[in-house]
Write an enzyme that holds these catalytic residues in place. Structure first.
Site, short mmCIF file in Angstrom:
data_model
loop_
_atom_site.label_atom_id
_atom_site.label_comp_id
_atom_site.label_asym_id
_atom_site.label_seq_id
_atom_site.Cartn_x
_atom_site.Cartn_y
_atom_site.Cartn_z
N LYS A 13 0.83 -1.22 0.00
CA LYS A 13 0.00 0.00 0.00
C LYS A 13 0.86 1.26 0.00
O LYS A 13 0.59 2.20 -0.75
CB LYS A 13 -0.91 0.04 1.24
CG LYS A 13 -1.95 -1.04 1.31
CD LYS A 13 -2.95 -0.75 2.43
CE LYS A 13 -2.34 -0.75 3.82
NZ LYS A 13 -2.00 -2.10 4.31
N ARG A 127 11.13 -6.40 5.32
CA ARG A 127 10.90 -4.98 5.02
C ARG A 127 11.84 -4.11 5.86
O ARG A 127 12.08 -4.38 7.03
CB ARG A 127 9.43 -4.68 5.34
CG ARG A 127 9.04 -3.24 5.49
CD ARG A 127 7.57 -3.07 5.27
NE ARG A 127 6.75 -3.28 6.46
CZ ARG A 127 5.41 -3.19 6.46
NH1 ARG A 127 4.76 -2.91 5.34
NH2 ARG A 127 4.74 -3.39 7.57
P1 ADP Z 1 0.49 -2.00 9.30
O1 ADP Z 1 -0.51 -1.76 8.19
O2 ADP Z 1 1.67 -2.79 8.86
O3 ADP Z 1 -0.14 -2.51 10.55
P2 ADP Z 1 0.65 0.89 9.71
O4 ADP Z 1 1.90 1.66 9.51
O5 ADP Z 1 -0.45 1.14 8.76
O6 ADP Z 1 1.13 -0.62 9.67
O7 ADP Z 1 0.11 1.07 11.18
C1 ADP Z 1 0.92 0.83 12.30
C2 ADP Z 1 0.06 0.80 13.55
O8 ADP Z 1 -0.56 2.09 13.71
C3 ADP Z 1 -1.10 -0.18 13.51
O9 ADP Z 1 -0.72 -1.49 13.92
C4 ADP Z 1 -2.08 0.47 14.49
O10 ADP Z 1 -1.66 0.25 15.83
C5 ADP Z 1 -1.89 1.96 14.21
N1 ADP Z 1 -2.84 2.44 13.19
C6 ADP Z 1 -2.55 2.88 11.94
N2 ADP Z 1 -3.66 3.26 11.29
C7 ADP Z 1 -4.70 3.06 12.14
C8 ADP Z 1 -6.11 3.24 12.05
N3 ADP Z 1 -6.70 3.69 10.94
N4 ADP Z 1 -6.86 2.92 13.13
C9 ADP Z 1 -6.29 2.46 14.27
N5 ADP Z 1 -4.97 2.25 14.41
C10 ADP Z 1 -4.17 2.55 13.36
#
Ligand code: ADP
Ligand code: ZN
Length: 221
Positions: A13, A127
């Site tokens: 993504k 990664r």
């Molecule tokens: P991944 O998709 O690999 O879990 P992200 O970088 O998107 O990694 O997110 C890292 C962490 O940030 C998630 O595991 C969560 O704890 C938090 N997070 C990110 N986006 C959201 C969201 N939309 N709602 C709730 N928590 C979120």
């Protein structure tokens, strides 16, 4: 144009969002990146969010939704955004619809990336991300290694492994949450006719950069 990146962890993504942002001239808004920046700077939001992040759990909506709402108010977001990591639940999707509708906007496209599960775990474990917050380039030590080991091609900063990418348990926890809470969004957006599903896999040699190119072509005609 408002675009959502959907798909499990490790499907690419961020890669697709980064290329689209550059080619379409609209900002990429990654909630994970905003949270990690706050954790690093030890802000109040970061300290609170990290309690959930370190276990691979979702940060509660009371924190996440206002943070996104504020980001959408910023000047660079007025011509559209690429959301990467938000929404992750039906409740967040409904909140997002409200936020956009209040400005007469809507979601135009949802890009749903799918990758075989065995490949996903492998990709996350290999990664590496640039430690420079202003760069945030992503690499893979097997598929997409930097020219110099451990160093970002783009800015020369050190490459690191995200804390929540180090343990297979935390990865599985995030994938379980994806299956349970985020995957229902596929039907939610399909019903609105804005969903575009793309398989990303080394097995078919169809990767994030290919998807981004195809999407840009279809938008720019
Ligand atoms: P991944 O998709 O690999 O879990 P992200 O970088 O998107 O990694 O997110 C890292 C962490 O940030 C998630 O595991 C969560 O704890 C938090 N997070 C990110 N986006 C959201 C969201 N939309 N709602 C709730 N928590 C979120
Ligand atoms: Zn960098």
């Amino acid at each position: 144009m408002n675009i959502i990146m959907l798909g499990a962890q490790g499907t690419g993504k961020g890669t697709v969002a980064g290329i689209l942002s550059e080619k379409l001239g609209i900002p990429q808004i990654s909630t994970g990146d905003i949270f990690r920046k706050n954790v690093k700077e030890e802000t109040e939001l970061g300290i609170e969010a990290n309690k959930y992040m370190k276990n691979g759990a979702l940060v509660p909506d009371e924190i996440t939704v206002p943070m996104v709402a504020n980001r959408l108010e910023e000047d660079d977001a007025k011509n559209g955004v690429i959301l990467d990591g938000f929404p992750r639940t039906i409740a967040q999707a409904e909140k997002l619809d409200e936020m956009l509708a209040a400005k007469g906007n809507k979601i135009d496209l949802v890009i749903n990336l799918t990758t075989p599960r065995d490949e996903i775990i492998e990709r996350i474990l290999t990664r590496r991300v640039c430690s420079n917050q202003a760069c945030k380039a992503t690499y893979n030590i097997v598929m997409n290694p930097p020219k110099v080991e451990g160093i970002c091609d783009k800015c020369g900063s050190e490459l690191v492994q995200r804390e929540d990418d180090k343990s297979e348990d935390a990865i599985r926890q995030r994938l379980a949450i994806y299956d349970e809470q985020t995957s229902p969004l596929v039907n939610y957006y399909e019903a609105r006719g804005v969903l575009r599903t793309e398989e990303v896999s080394t097995k078919t040699n169809h990767l994030g950069a290919d998807v981004a190119k195809e999407v840009v072509e279809s938008i720019k005609g």
